[in-house]
Design a protein around this motif. Structure first.
Motif, mmCIF file in Angstrom:
data_model
loop_
_atom_site.group_PDB
_atom_site.id
_atom_site.type_symbol
_atom_site.label_atom_id
_atom_site.label_comp_id
_atom_site.label_asym_id
_atom_site.label_seq_id
_atom_site.Cartn_x
_atom_site.Cartn_y
_atom_site.Cartn_z
ATOM 1 N N ARG A 1 5.654 2.655 -7.880
ATOM 2 C CA ARG A 1 5.531 2.420 -6.429
ATOM 3 C C ARG A 1 6.514 1.396 -5.904
ATOM 4 N N VAL A 2 7.650 1.269 -6.540
ATOM 5 C CA VAL A 2 8.684 0.372 -6.019
ATOM 6 C C VAL A 2 9.873 1.225 -5.577
ATOM 7 N N LEU A 3 10.385 0.912 -4.378
ATOM 8 C CA LEU A 3 11.574 1.603 -3.890
ATOM 9 C C LEU A 3 12.672 0.582 -3.683
ATOM 10 N N THR A 4 13.925 1.019 -3.845
ATOM 11 C CA THR A 4 15.042 0.123 -3.572
ATOM 12 C C THR A 4 15.756 0.634 -2.325
ATOM 13 N N ALA A 5 16.263 -0.326 -1.534
ATOM 14 C CA ALA A 5 16.900 0.059 -0.269
ATOM 15 C C ALA A 5 18.131 -0.795 -0.035
ATOM 16 N N LEU A 6 19.027 -0.268 0.797
ATOM 17 C CA LEU A 6 20.282 -0.953 1.112
ATOM 18 C C LEU A 6 20.452 -0.973 2.624
ATOM 19 N N THR A 7 20.561 -2.192 3.182
ATOM 20 C CA THR A 7 20.851 -2.312 4.616
ATOM 21 C C THR A 7 22.318 -2.685 4.779
ATOM 22 N N GLY A 8 22.997 -1.943 5.662
ATOM 23 C CA GLY A 8 24.432 -2.203 5.846
ATOM 24 C C GLY A 8 25.161 -1.956 4.547
ATOM 25 N N GLU A 9 26.108 -2.865 4.221
ATOM 26 C CA GLU A 9 26.910 -2.614 3.022
ATOM 27 C C GLU A 9 26.435 -3.376 1.801
ATOM 28 N N ASP A 10 25.690 -4.477 1.999
ATOM 29 C CA ASP A 10 25.416 -5.284 0.813
ATOM 30 C C ASP A 10 24.050 -5.969 0.782
ATOM 31 N N GLU A 11 23.137 -5.604 1.637
ATOM 32 C CA GLU A 11 21.827 -6.257 1.592
ATOM 33 C C GLU A 11 20.828 -5.360 0.844
ATOM 34 N N TYR A 12 20.709 -5.581 -0.450
ATOM 35 C CA TYR A 12 19.777 -4.787 -1.263
ATOM 36 C C TYR A 12 18.411 -5.448 -1.238
ATOM 37 N N PHE A 13 17.353 -4.667 -1.200
ATOM 38 C CA PHE A 13 16.012 -5.241 -1.332
ATOM 39 C C PHE A 13 15.050 -4.187 -1.877
ATOM 40 N N LYS A 14 13.861 -4.664 -2.293
ATOM 41 C CA LYS A 14 12.851 -3.759 -2.852
ATOM 42 C C LYS A 14 11.686 -3.655 -1.879
ATOM 43 N N ILE A 15 11.029 -2.506 -1.907
ATOM 44 C CA ILE A 15 9.854 -2.303 -1.050
ATOM 45 C C ILE A 15 8.703 -1.872 -1.955
ATOM 46 N N SER A 16 7.545 -2.476 -1.726
ATOM 47 C CA SER A 16 6.371 -2.111 -2.521
ATOM 48 C C SER A 16 5.254 -1.652 -1.572
ATOM 49 N N PRO A 17 5.168 -0.343 -1.299
ATOM 50 C CA PRO A 17 4.135 0.148 -0.385
ATOM 51 C C PRO A 17 2.899 0.617 -1.155
ATOM 52 N N GLN A 18 1.773 0.681 -0.449
ATOM 53 C CA GLN A 18 0.601 1.289 -1.099
ATOM 54 C C GLN A 18 0.710 2.816 -1.066
ATOM 55 N N ALA A 19 1.368 3.336 -0.038
ATOM 56 C CA ALA A 19 1.617 4.790 0.064
ATOM 57 C C ALA A 19 2.941 4.989 0.793
ATOM 58 N N ALA A 20 3.525 6.173 0.626
ATOM 59 C CA ALA A 20 4.808 6.458 1.295
ATOM 60 C C ALA A 20 4.795 7.883 1.841
ATOM 61 N N ILE A 21 5.464 8.050 2.983
ATOM 62 C CA ILE A 21 5.680 9.406 3.520
ATOM 63 C C ILE A 21 7.188 9.635 3.555
ATOM 64 N N PHE A 22 7.638 10.668 2.890
ATOM 65 C CA PHE A 22 9.063 11.012 2.915
ATOM 66 C C PHE A 22 9.295 12.054 4.007
ATOM 67 N N ALA A 23 10.155 11.695 4.951
ATOM 68 C CA ALA A 23 10.518 12.609 6.044
ATOM 69 C C ALA A 23 12.038 12.599 6.145
ATOM 70 N N THR A 24 12.680 12.902 5.012
ATOM 71 C CA THR A 24 14.135 12.724 4.885
ATOM 72 C C THR A 24 14.950 13.933 5.369
ATOM 73 N N GLY A 25 14.274 14.978 5.859
ATOM 74 C CA GLY A 25 15.003 16.084 6.468
ATOM 75 C C GLY A 25 15.713 16.985 5.469
ATOM 76 N N ALA A 26 16.821 17.576 5.931
ATOM 77 C CA ALA A 26 17.537 18.568 5.120
ATOM 78 C C ALA A 26 19.032 18.304 5.206
ATOM 79 N N SER A 27 19.771 18.821 4.214
ATOM 80 C CA SER A 27 21.235 18.687 4.264
ATOM 81 C C SER A 27 21.858 20.075 4.363
ATOM 82 N N GLU A 28 23.111 20.096 4.813
ATOM 83 C CA GLU A 28 23.737 21.398 5.060
ATOM 84 C C GLU A 28 24.211 22.082 3.791
ATOM 85 N N LYS A 29 24.080 23.417 3.781
ATOM 86 C CA LYS A 29 24.642 24.188 2.666
ATOM 87 C C LYS A 29 26.135 24.390 2.931
#
Ligand SMILES: Cc1cc2nc3c(=O)[nH]c(=O)nc-3n(C[C@H](O)[C@H](O)[C@H](O)COP(=O)(O)OP(=O)(O)OC[C@H]3O[C@@H](n4cnc5c(N)ncnc54)[C@H](O)[C@@H]3O)c2cc1C
Length: 362
Positions: free
Chosen positions: A91-119
């Motif tokens: 239950r740990v996620l890693t994230a990047l803000t801008g070019e160099d701000e890395y941080f970790k997120i620890s949620p109790q639950a997560a919803i992924f709504a990341t969409g689709a990419s083009e073929k």
């Protein structure tokens, strides 16, 4: 480490609806999106949406995001320009803000709504500058006000190919032709008719064979296909264009879900590999839910309703008022059934049927 009750990854229509619903049920929500503004695909859609009034039909896509944030808005923390780059089973996620701000997120639950990419399509010259996906053309034109070129060959006559062709015309770009390998136009005829009235040929049973040019696209070779999808000898023609725009379908963005150990299954009707989930949109990892195009490529209307469903289901799991959550779940499930009814919803229904009993059988 950033702690939150619910993390929503993606701020398109599905993610916004999910975050708003969970927050309105009293859940603390963090929503992250890699874009600089909320809305996902909607921020590029200058046309009025089709569908029903309940799902904002008749409103321009760019105006819909603000309508999706209602009661829950004040309880959501938004973090834009932030990409989730890792998702682990503890239950740990890693994230990047801008070019160099890395941080970790620890949620109790997560919803992924990341969409689709083009073929993409394989053909000689597809790496020349001037070959774009339709999403890139929309981003350039409708978000940044930059024209992709002067004369375009559009490949694909589904809704995206047809709508982006019309938007190109509106922006003053010529559309030499739309080619479509299938025997019929896939997009709504109301949009196709606008192109026909503007004199743009929509050539069904045609495909692109090559893009040509020295430094960038200067022309494209197209040809007719027979009933067995083979090129009809002698039917090749070369069109002078400086842009080839590919609108040949979308695939759900499931990479992070796979990394987290969520089971996926190949369902062509839903766009490719999709996460296996139950009727509450919960994946095989019990803390992860999905909503929108990542769960199967559909439309914004379905994405919004799935967002509300997943938001309510996750909130219920996190201890929100059961009766209030159940009421939203029941309303959303009925709404999805209505949206997917009739002949138009047949493809999606058959795709979803392939996932039935999925968590147990995957
Ligand atoms: C040209 C065109 C016309 C359309 N017309 C209509 C229409 O008229 N009616 C209709 O109902 N639908 C229409 N659609 C479809 C509709 O736009 C999509 O179905 C809808 O946007 C899907 O919503 P979503 O929230 O699932 O994904 P998206 O809108 O794609 O949003 C996904 C979000 O997730 C973010 N994201 C992805 N990965 C990460 C990550 N790792 N970290 C952080 N953020 C991430 C992205 O930045 C994005 O903001 C159209 C689509 C196109 C391209």
């Amino acid at each position: 480490m950033v702690k939150t009750q619910l993390l929503v990854v993606g701020g398109g229509p599905a993610g916004l609806a999910a975050a708003d619903t969970a927050a309105s049920l009293g859940i603390q929500v963090l929503l992250v999106d890699e874009g600089r503004s909320l809305g996902g695909q909607l921020v590029k859609q200058t046309h009025k949406f089709f569908g029903s009034g309940e799902h904002h039909a008749g409103v321009r896509g760019i105006d819909i995001p603000q309508l999706l944030l209602k009661e829950g808005q004040d309880k959501i923390t938004f973090k834009l320009n932030t990409t989730v780059i890792g998702c682990y089973q503890d239950r740990v996620l890693t994230a990047l803000t801008g070019e160099d701000e890395y941080f970790k997120i620890s949620p109790q639950a997560a919803i992924f709504a990341t969409g689709a990419s083009e073929k993409f399509l394989a053909f000689p010259g597809n790496d020349l500058p001037g070959v774009y996906g339709a999403g890139a053309v929309q981003t350039l034109m409708n978000q940044y006000g930059v024209l992709p070129g002067n004369r375009v060959l559009m490949v694909g006559a589904g809704n995206i190919g047809i709508i982006v062709s019309y938007q190109l015309l509106q922006a003053g770009v010529q559309v030499a032709a739309v080619v479509e390998a299938a025997p019929q136009i896939g997009g709504y005829l109301v949009h196709a008719s606008k192109l026909a009235r503007a004199g743009v040929p929509i050539l069904t049973r045609h495909t692109i064979l090559a893009a040509r040019g020295k430094e960038a696209v200067e022309s494209a070779v197209i040809a007719r296909l027979d009933d067995n999808w083979q090129v009809v000898p002698g039917s090749q023609q070369e069109l002078e264009v400086d842009v080839v725009c590919l609108a040949v379908g979308l695939s759900p963005v499931v990479d992070l879900l796979r990394q987290a150990g969520c089971r996926t299954r190949y369902v062509p009707e839903l766009g490719g590999d999709v996460p296996v989930r139950d009727s509450l949109l919960r994946t095989s990892q019990e803390w992860i839910y999905v909503a929108g195009d990542v769960a199967g490529v559909e439309e914004a209307s379905a994405a919004m309703v799935e967002g509300r469903l997943a938001g309510a289901a996750a909130a219920k799991q996190l201890g929100a008022d059961v009766a209030a959550a159940d009421e939203i779940i029941a309303r959303s499930q009925a709404s999805l059934k209505a949206l997917r009814g009739g002949p138009v919803g047949e493809k999606i229904r058959s795709g979803i049927a392939k996932l039935e009993g999925g968590i147990a059988n995957a």
